[in-house]
Structure formats: C-alpha cells, structure tokens
Scaffold this motif. Structure first.
Motif, PDB file in Angstrom:
ATOM      1  N   GLU A 114       0.830  -1.205   0.000  1.00 43.45           N
ATOM      2  CA  GLU A 114       0.000   0.000   0.000  1.00 43.45           C
ATOM      3  C   GLU A 114       0.864   1.254   0.000  1.00 43.45           C
ATOM      4  OE1 GLU A 114      -3.418   2.072  -0.403  1.00 43.45           O
ATOM      5  OE2 GLU A 114      -3.232  -0.114  -0.388  1.00 43.45           O
ATOM      6  N   ARG A 115       1.963   1.201   0.740  1.00 42.69           N
ATOM      7  CA  ARG A 115       2.854   2.352   0.777  1.00 42.69           C
ATOM      8  C   ARG A 115       3.543   2.552  -0.569  1.00 42.69           C
ATOM      9  NH1 ARG A 115       7.427   3.086   5.421  1.00 42.69           N
ATOM     10  NH2 ARG A 115       8.600   1.607   4.165  1.00 42.69           N
ATOM     11  N   ASP A 116       3.921   1.449  -1.238  1.00 36.79           N
ATOM     12  CA  ASP A 116       4.546   1.548  -2.558  1.00 36.79           C
ATOM     13  C   ASP A 116       3.576   2.146  -3.566  1.00 36.79           C
ATOM     14  OD1 ASP A 116       6.807   0.382  -1.472  1.00 36.79           O
ATOM     15  OD2 ASP A 116       6.261  -1.645  -2.112  1.00 36.79           O
ATOM     16  N   ARG A 117       2.319   1.712  -3.527  1.00 47.02           N
ATOM     17  CA  ARG A 117       1.312   2.272  -4.431  1.00 47.02           C
ATOM     18  C   ARG A 117       1.067   3.745  -4.121  1.00 47.02           C
ATOM     19  NH1 ARG A 117      -0.977  -3.013  -3.866  1.00 47.02           N
ATOM     20  NH2 ARG A 117      -2.202  -2.338  -2.061  1.00 47.02           N
ATOM     21  N   ALA A 118       1.099   4.077  -2.832  1.00 48.56           N
ATOM     22  CA  ALA A 118       0.897   5.474  -2.444  1.00 48.56           C
ATOM     23  C   ALA A 118       2.003   6.356  -3.005  1.00 48.56           C
ATOM     24  CB  ALA A 118       0.847   5.595  -0.925  1.00 48.56           C
ATOM     25  N   PHE A 119       3.241   5.853  -2.994  1.00 47.30           N
ATOM     26  CA  PHE A 119       4.358   6.636  -3.541  1.00 47.30           C
ATOM     27  C   PHE A 119       4.122   6.948  -5.017  1.00 47.30           C
ATOM     28  CE2 PHE A 119       8.246   6.404  -6.121  1.00 47.30           C
ATOM     29  CZ  PHE A 119       8.848   7.587  -5.727  1.00 47.30           C
ATOM     30  N   THR A 120       3.719   5.930  -5.794  1.00 42.82           N
ATOM     31  CA  THR A 120       3.474   6.128  -7.225  1.00 42.82           C
ATOM     32  C   THR A 120       2.365   7.158  -7.442  1.00 42.82           C
ATOM     33  OG1 THR A 120       4.165   3.856  -7.675  1.00 42.82           O
ATOM     34  CG2 THR A 120       2.877   4.976  -9.386  1.00 42.82           C
ATOM     35  N   TYR A 121       1.321   7.051  -6.660  1.00 43.91           N
ATOM     36  CA  TYR A 121       0.190   7.970  -6.778  1.00 43.91           C
ATOM     37  C   TYR A 121       0.596   9.392  -6.394  1.00 43.91           C
ATOM     38  CZ  TYR A 121      -4.486   9.904  -5.994  1.00 43.91           C
ATOM     39  OH  TYR A 121      -5.608  10.683  -6.037  1.00 43.91           O
ATOM     40  N   ILE A 122       1.326   9.523  -5.295  1.00 47.03           N
ATOM     41  CA  ILE A 122       1.774  10.844  -4.847  1.00 47.03           C
ATOM     42  C   ILE A 122       2.699  11.471  -5.879  1.00 47.03           C
ATOM     43  CG2 ILE A 122       3.186  12.020  -3.113  1.00 47.03           C
ATOM     44  CD1 ILE A 122       2.061   9.984  -1.063  1.00 47.03           C
ATOM     45  N   GLU A 123       3.548  10.673  -6.487  1.00 49.74           N
ATOM     46  CA  GLU A 123       4.468  11.186  -7.503  1.00 49.74           C
ATOM     47  C   GLU A 123       3.696  11.755  -8.695  1.00 49.74           C
ATOM     48  OE1 GLU A 123       8.797   9.666  -9.008  1.00 49.74           O
ATOM     49  OE2 GLU A 123       7.110   8.306  -9.340  1.00 49.74           O
ATOM     50  N   ARG A 124       2.623  11.075  -9.119  1.00 43.89           N
ATOM     51  CA  ARG A 124       1.800  11.591 -10.219  1.00 43.89           C
ATOM     52  C   ARG A 124       1.131  12.911  -9.818  1.00 43.89           C
ATOM     53  NH1 ARG A 124      -0.163   6.202 -10.918  1.00 43.89           N
ATOM     54  NH2 ARG A 124      -2.158   6.854 -10.009  1.00 43.89           N
ATOM     55  N   CYS A 125       0.670  12.961  -8.585  1.00 43.42           N
ATOM     56  CA  CYS A 125       0.036  14.197  -8.105  1.00 43.42           C
ATOM     57  C   CYS A 125       1.033  15.351  -8.051  1.00 43.42           C
ATOM     58  CB  CYS A 125      -0.570  13.965  -6.720  1.00 43.42           C
ATOM     59  SG  CYS A 125      -1.924  12.784  -6.699  1.00 43.42           S
ATOM     60  N   TYR A 126       2.260  15.048  -7.667  1.00 47.41           N
ATOM     61  CA  TYR A 126       3.291  16.084  -7.600  1.00 47.41           C
ATOM     62  C   TYR A 126       3.624  16.593  -8.996  1.00 47.41           C
ATOM     63  CZ  TYR A 126       7.297  18.561  -5.603  1.00 47.41           C
ATOM     64  OH  TYR A 126       8.173  19.518  -5.177  1.00 47.41           O
ATOM     65  N   ALA A 127       3.530  15.703 -10.000  1.00 47.27           N
ATOM     66  CA  ALA A 127       3.771  16.117 -11.374  1.00 47.27           C
ATOM     67  C   ALA A 127       2.716  17.124 -11.827  1.00 47.27           C
ATOM     68  CB  ALA A 127       3.787  14.897 -12.296  1.00 47.27           C
ATOM     69  N   ALA A 128       1.477  16.960 -11.350  1.00 44.76           N
ATOM     70  CA  ALA A 128       0.419  17.924 -11.685  1.00 44.76           C
ATOM     71  C   ALA A 128       0.740  19.292 -11.114  1.00 44.76           C
ATOM     72  CB  ALA A 128      -0.924  17.429 -11.166  1.00 44.76           C
ATOM     73  N   ARG A 129       1.359  19.300  -9.959  1.00 42.14           N
ATOM     74  CA  ARG A 129       1.782  20.570  -9.367  1.00 42.14           C
ATOM     75  C   ARG A 129       2.841  21.219 -10.254  1.00 42.14           C
ATOM     76  NH1 ARG A 129       6.934  22.557  -8.191  1.00 42.14           N
ATOM     77  NH2 ARG A 129       6.831  24.076  -6.496  1.00 42.14           N
ATOM     78  N   GLY A 130       3.797  20.408 -10.762  1.00 39.52           N
ATOM     79  CA  GLY A 130       4.824  20.943 -11.644  1.00 39.52           C
ATOM     80  C   GLY A 130       4.244  21.505 -12.924  1.00 39.52           C
ATOM     81  N   GLY A 131       3.209  20.825 -13.467  1.00 40.81           N
ATOM     82  CA  GLY A 131       2.580  21.325 -14.676  1.00 40.81           C
ATOM     83  C   GLY A 131       1.923  22.669 -14.460  1.00 40.81           C
ATOM     84  N   ALA A 132       1.285  22.838 -13.294  1.00 43.89           N
ATOM     85  CA  ALA A 132       0.639  24.115 -12.990  1.00 43.89           C
ATOM     86  C   ALA A 132       1.662  25.217 -12.755  1.00 43.89           C
ATOM     87  CB  ALA A 132      -0.254  23.962 -11.766  1.00 43.89           C
ATOM     88  N   ALA A 133       2.773  24.874 -12.071  1.00 47.38           N
ATOM     89  CA  ALA A 133       3.768  25.885 -11.709  1.00 47.38           C
ATOM     90  C   ALA A 133       4.638  26.287 -12.887  1.00 47.38           C
ATOM     91  CB  ALA A 133       4.644  25.361 -10.570  1.00 47.38           C
ATOM     92  N   HIS A 134       5.003  25.323 -13.754  1.00 46.65           N
ATOM     93  CA  HIS A 134       6.014  25.590 -14.779  1.00 46.65           C
ATOM     94  C   HIS A 134       5.459  25.692 -16.197  1.00 46.65           C
ATOM     95  CE1 HIS A 134       8.783  24.914 -11.547  1.00 46.65           C
ATOM     96  NE2 HIS A 134       8.432  23.653 -11.417  1.00 46.65           N
ATOM     97  N   ALA A 135       4.289  25.075 -16.438  1.00 45.85           N
ATOM     98  CA  ALA A 135       3.735  25.104 -17.787  1.00 45.85           C
ATOM     99  C   ALA A 135       2.376  25.784 -17.844  1.00 45.85           C
ATOM    100  CB  ALA A 135       3.632  23.677 -18.334  1.00 45.85           C
ATOM    101  N   GLY A 136       1.861  26.189 -16.696  1.00 45.03           N
ATOM    102  CA  GLY A 136       0.557  26.839 -16.679  1.00 45.03           C
ATOM    103  C   GLY A 136      -0.589  25.905 -17.014  1.00 45.03           C
ATOM    104  N   THR A 137      -0.395  24.596 -16.788  1.00 47.78           N
ATOM    105  CA  THR A 137      -1.433  23.612 -17.081  1.00 47.78           C
ATOM    106  C   THR A 137      -2.404  23.522 -15.914  1.00 47.78           C
ATOM    107  OG1 THR A 137       0.168  22.331 -18.367  1.00 47.78           O
ATOM    108  CG2 THR A 137      -1.895  21.221 -17.734  1.00 47.78           C
ATOM    109  N   PRO A 138      -3.659  23.871 -16.099  1.00 43.30           N
ATOM    110  CA  PRO A 138      -4.602  23.800 -14.973  1.00 43.30           C
ATOM    111  C   PRO A 138      -4.771  22.362 -14.495  1.00 43.30           C
ATOM    112  CG  PRO A 138      -5.512  25.075 -16.801  1.00 43.30           C
ATOM    113  CD  PRO A 138      -4.297  24.376 -17.325  1.00 43.30           C
TER     114      PRO A 138
END
Length: 309
Positions: free
Chosen positions: A243-267
């Motif tokens: 469960e923790r391993d799956r959580a890491f993968t999921y959190i990493e995808r969510c963090y990528a969405a933050r990068g898209g909003a901050a650096h590419a202006g992707t809502p």
C-alpha cells in the motif's frame, strides 16, 4: 418616521455604541459553512460553540442619482447586482483571557482554521460581535459588530461532507496540542500556507500552494526534491508494504500535476487539486495527533529499511 426622514436627508446621527474592550470583553464569532453539533458544545479554554442564526448579505447596490448632500444616501430607485450571502448557524464565544498562546481575535481565527483543516469544508468566520447574535436585534445600533472573513471566493478543495460529532470532539481533544505546534515556525508556516490556499484565485495557484505547504512541513532540501518529498510523504501517511509503494506512485503523479501548474501553466484537474489538499491536510493532522513535526531523514530511513518511520 422622523428617524427615517432624518436618514433620507442625511441628518441622522446613530447612537453611540456600547462600551467595548476587545482585549477583555466577551467575543462572539459567527461561523458559516458548518452546522452546530449541539445547542452548546464546550471546547475548553473559555471557548464554547452555540447554535445561532445570522445571515450576511453582500449585494452590490447600483444607484442612478447623486445624493442631495454627502451625508445622505443616494435616492432610489436602486438595483441589487450579484447578490451573495453567508449564513451563520454557529457562533463561537471566547470568555475571559486568551489561553492558547494567541491574542483573542487570533484565538477565534485559529479554532476556525483548525475546523477548516479537520472538516475540509468552506468554513468562515464572517462577523465578530460583542454579544450573542440572537441578542443583537434587541439594539442593533448599539451593538459592536465587525466584518472578519468576508471573502466570497473559495476553492472547493474536497467533496462536501457533513461533519460529525467526532469531528468536534477531535477539535476539543487536539486544540491545545495544535496551538502548541504553532509555536514551531515551520509548522506554523505550513499550517497558514494551506489555510490561505483555499482563497486562491484559481486551481493552478491552489495546487501550488497546497504542495508548498507540504514542502514547508517536510523541508526536502534543494536536491532530488520530488523523490524525497514523495517518498517521505508516502512513509509518513502509510505503513510499510504494498500500500505504501502504491501510495508513492500515486503521490508522484500528483506532484507532477503541481509541476505542470507551476512551470507550464497547465490547470490541474479537480481531483488533482483535491488530492493535493487532502495530502497536506492528512500530513498536518498527523503532526497534530503525534504532537510533533515530521523529520524527513527519519521518514526516508524508514522508507529505505521498509520499517515504520
């Protein structure tokens, strides 16, 4: 009638308000966005919730003629434009001295902010009063009533749910520990960053602020930030195992969405925004329940050894 005519002519002078000392007298904060758990619910530390009713209406009033003199109102007809309102079903009384390490107004603010954190609802304290709201109509002109949180813009950072008695009991049982943690500048900054994020102008800014709150709490340093934040957060919120391993993968995808909003202006999508706020809330709530701020090196060591951090 004489009073109404004086108001229309601009000659009316309202009576002096009752004496009021904000540093010593009782304070009553009207709270919107959450129902009362009971007719009365004591938090301790001089703080008590009570059921009430008040409604703050905020229309823009459009007038079409100038007033006869500066002290008079604009004559009618008028038009109400874009009316919005906040209904307060709950009031929070502070009697006596502040006892949580804040001044008296910020004591009320902190309780409301902690409610926002725990209940994930668009809760506000629009109005502050020197008396119970049910007694204000007895003499509205002599009551001391002040606007506080009247922003109508607020992001939906979680699905709307109904708070339970257990939520208010958690608030009562953890209020002192949360206030103590606010003395830690790092936790304080993380808490206030997330609390302010709900008033962001758009989802892109909101997701960046939610992750900024998490980065502040975890303090990942300047190298391998994504890896360190995501592993530490997965270790902090999950026990070792798949469960923790799956959580890491999921959190990493969510963090990528933050990068898209901050650096590419992707809502971000609504789910990505809500996930960012949910993770930040869970981390802050766990800190409060454990009575300490997380140590990222301990968390990463737990991740590497697959042990509980």
């Amino acid at each position: 009638m004489d009073r109404l005519e004086a108001i229309i002519e601009g000659d009316y002078q309202a009576p002096v308000r009752d004496p009021f000392d904000i540093d010593t007298d009782r304070l009553f904060g009207g709270i919107s966005g959450v129902p009362s758990p009971a007719e009365e619910f004591a938090l301790g530390y001089g703080l008590t919730f009570r059921r009430t009713y008040a409604k703050l209406t905020a229309p823009y009033i459009l007038a079409f003629a100038p007033p006869p003199k500066p002290s008079a109102p604009n004559p009618g007809p008028w038009a109400a434009v874009g009316e919005k309102s906040l209904t307060m079903d709950l009031e929070l009384e502070l009697a006596g001295e502040a006892k949580l390490g804040f001044n008296r107004i910020n004591t009320l603010w902190f309780v409301v902010a902690l409610m926002r954190l725990k209940m994930a609802l668009p809760i506000k304290m629009p109005v502050l009063s020197d008396r119970p709201f049910r007694t204000v109509p007895e003499n509205t002109e002599r009551a001391n009533v002040f606007p506080v949180e009247v922003q109508l813009q607020q992001l939906l950072t979680a699905p709307v749910t109904k708070p339970s008695n257990a939520d208010f009991e958690w608030l009562r049982d953890n209020l002192s520990a949360a206030a103590e943690l606010m003395k830690d500048p790092v936790f304080n900054r993380s808490f206030q960053t997330l609390d302010g994020g709900v008033h962001s102008q758009n989802a892109g800014a909101g997701i960046v602020i939610a992750w900024a709150s998490l980065e502040t709490l975890l303090r990942p340093g300047n190298a391998r930030i994504t890896e360190r934040v995501c592993r530490a957060l997965a270790a902090y919120l999950n026990d070792p195992g798949p469960e923790r391993d799956r959580a890491f993968t999921y959190i990493e995808r969510c963090y990528a969405a933050r990068g898209g909003a901050a650096h590419a202006g992707t809502p971000p999508e609504a789910e990505q925004l809500q996930t960012a706020f949910r993770l930040a809330r869970l981390a802050l709530l766990r800190s409060i329940e454990r009575r300490e701020r997380p140590d990222i090196e301990v968390l990463l060591q737990g991740w590497r050894t697959k042990s509980v951090a």
